[in-house]
Design an enzyme around this catalytic site. Structure first.
Site, PDB file in Angstrom:
ATOM      1  CB  SER A  65       6.030   4.762  -2.730  1.00 55.55           C
ATOM      2  OG  SER A  65       6.774   4.977  -1.566  1.00 55.55           O
ATOM      3  CG  HIS A 102       3.092   1.114  -2.870  1.00 53.77           C
ATOM      4  ND1 HIS A 102       3.719   0.355  -1.915  1.00 53.77           N
ATOM      5  CD2 HIS A 102       3.508   2.390  -2.659  1.00 53.77           C
ATOM      6  CE1 HIS A 102       4.481   1.133  -1.160  1.00 53.77           C
ATOM      7  NE2 HIS A 102       4.353   2.370  -1.589  1.00 53.77           N
TER       8      HIS A 102
END
Length: 195
Positions: A126, A177
């Site tokens: 991610s 993220h």
């Protein structure tokens, strides 16, 4: 730009780095499913564990990028690579693409190590995927010549949805993220300016 019309053979030929990344994700995920003690140990050494990183196991800042434990996590990140990465491999070139992909992922994992507690564990691509979003965000703001209007609208929508989902879903490494998207954007400022 984001619609895949190639057959399997054409995809491999046009986007070998993206294909290799997807293949590595799948192989590592399958290794995690083999019910042998030695294989379970292999996956254990791939997981990002802050306590172990603090003990000198620095490779755990890299290996989580290719490691997924759940099928849904593997599917989401692989699908994201399949949709968003080929255009960047073509635009950046193979070398710069893979450098940006792993650099943003490592920065995301370093940020996780520095900002999360010593017991925190993490896996997944991610941080690197959000690094790709950061590169696209740079294109949206500074290199509109690369994207058409329709692609820009799709991208802006996807970036907003991805950021919202970061804060809505549980078990998300929010720091990775955010560090991924920020590092992708900042690295692009220094490496992708118009010549």
């Amino acid at each position: 730009m984001f619609v895949r019309t190639e057959n399997f053979r054409e995809f491999i030929k046009l986007y070998p780095v993206v294909f290799l990344l997807i293949l590595i994700h799948i192989v590592v995920w399958l290794l995690a499913k083999i019910p042998l003690e030695s294989m379970q140990s292999l996956i254990y050494y791939f997981v990002g564990i802050n306590g172990n990183i603090s003990q000198g196991e620095w490779w755990r800042l890299i290996t989580p990028i290719i490691t997924h434990i759940s099928f849904s996590h593997l599917l989401f990140n692989t699908f994201s690579l399949l949709i968003f990465a080929p255009a960047l491999e073509r635009i950046l070139g193979k070398g710069k693409f893979i450098l940006m992909y792993f650099t943003t992922g490592i920065i995301a994992n370093v940020a996780t190590y520095l900002l999360e507690n010593i017991y925190y564990t993490h896996v997944g691509a991610s941080g690197s995927i959000f690094g790709l979003f950061g590169i696209y965000l740079f294109f949206l703001l500074y290199r509109k010549d690369i994207l058409g209007r329709d692609n820009a609208q799709v991208l802006m929508t996807m970036v907003i949805i991805a950021l919202v989902m970061t804060f809505v879903n549980s078990n998300i490494n929010v720091i990775a993220h955010l560090a991924g998207i920020i590092s992708g954007f900042v690295l692009s400022l220094f490496t992708l300016q118009r010549k």
